[in-house]
Design an enzyme around this catalytic site. Sequence first.
Site, PDB file in Angstrom:
ATOM      1  N   CYS A  96     -38.539 -47.215 -43.225  1.00 41.39           N
ATOM      2  CA  CYS A  96     -39.484 -46.379 -43.964  1.00 41.39           C
ATOM      3  C   CYS A  96     -40.917 -46.890 -43.986  1.00 41.39           C
ATOM      4  CB  CYS A  96     -38.976 -46.170 -45.377  1.00 41.39           C
ATOM      5  SG  CYS A  96     -38.438 -47.678 -46.158  1.00 41.39           S
ATOM      6  N   HIS A 151     -43.816 -47.591 -51.103  1.00 42.45           N
ATOM      7  CA  HIS A 151     -43.321 -48.593 -50.154  1.00 42.45           C
ATOM      8  C   HIS A 151     -44.342 -49.015 -49.094  1.00 42.45           C
ATOM      9  CE1 HIS A 151     -39.445 -50.217 -48.076  1.00 42.45           C
ATOM     10  NE2 HIS A 151     -40.128 -51.146 -48.718  1.00 42.45           N
TER      11      HIS A 151
END
Length: 199
Positions: A96, A151
Amino acid sequence: AVVSTQSKQWYQRRVHGSITMCIQHVLVFCILILHLGNISSTELTKPNIIFILIDDVGWADFNYNVGGNSAIPTPNLDRLAGEGLKFKNHYVHPTCTPSRAALMTGRYAANTGLPFATFPGSVAGLPDEMETMPRLLRKSGYAAHMVGKWHLGHAQWKQGPVGRGFESHTGSFTWDLESYTKLMWRSPFTIMGADWGKS
């Protein structure tokens, strides 16, 4: 001269002009919603943009991709997709963080300093001087808000979503967490803590 396999692969991706790494665990669906409001002859309103990035789903998990034959009901996403444009062929990285870094900056993840997934406690983040999509949107007169997983750095406030251009953020800063409790698990029996906040 000896050229490593890794260098050859990087060169091939660069030549083809797109990020061509294999999709393994992450599939990105981008939905751009264009809604033109009251348009006068003197002023064209800017379209609203709703951008949805979803990790770890399959192509057939959304009804609009499989003609309503998905085992998972997605009526709201189907409605949004039906009213807007669907960009369904963005090749991403196998984790990700690099996919999000490439998407937020318009650069190859290797050029953002985030070529791998960051772990909780990491001090890595996007470089301060690197422009991001929310900053550019705000310069163009848009409001930019984020809900969900960031993130892309969290050790300092300037690395988080608000520090990188969003006006607000409700969601998590790091990686995998349980959807309902917002807890991160080190193992099936060990909780690392919760990761959900509002800024």
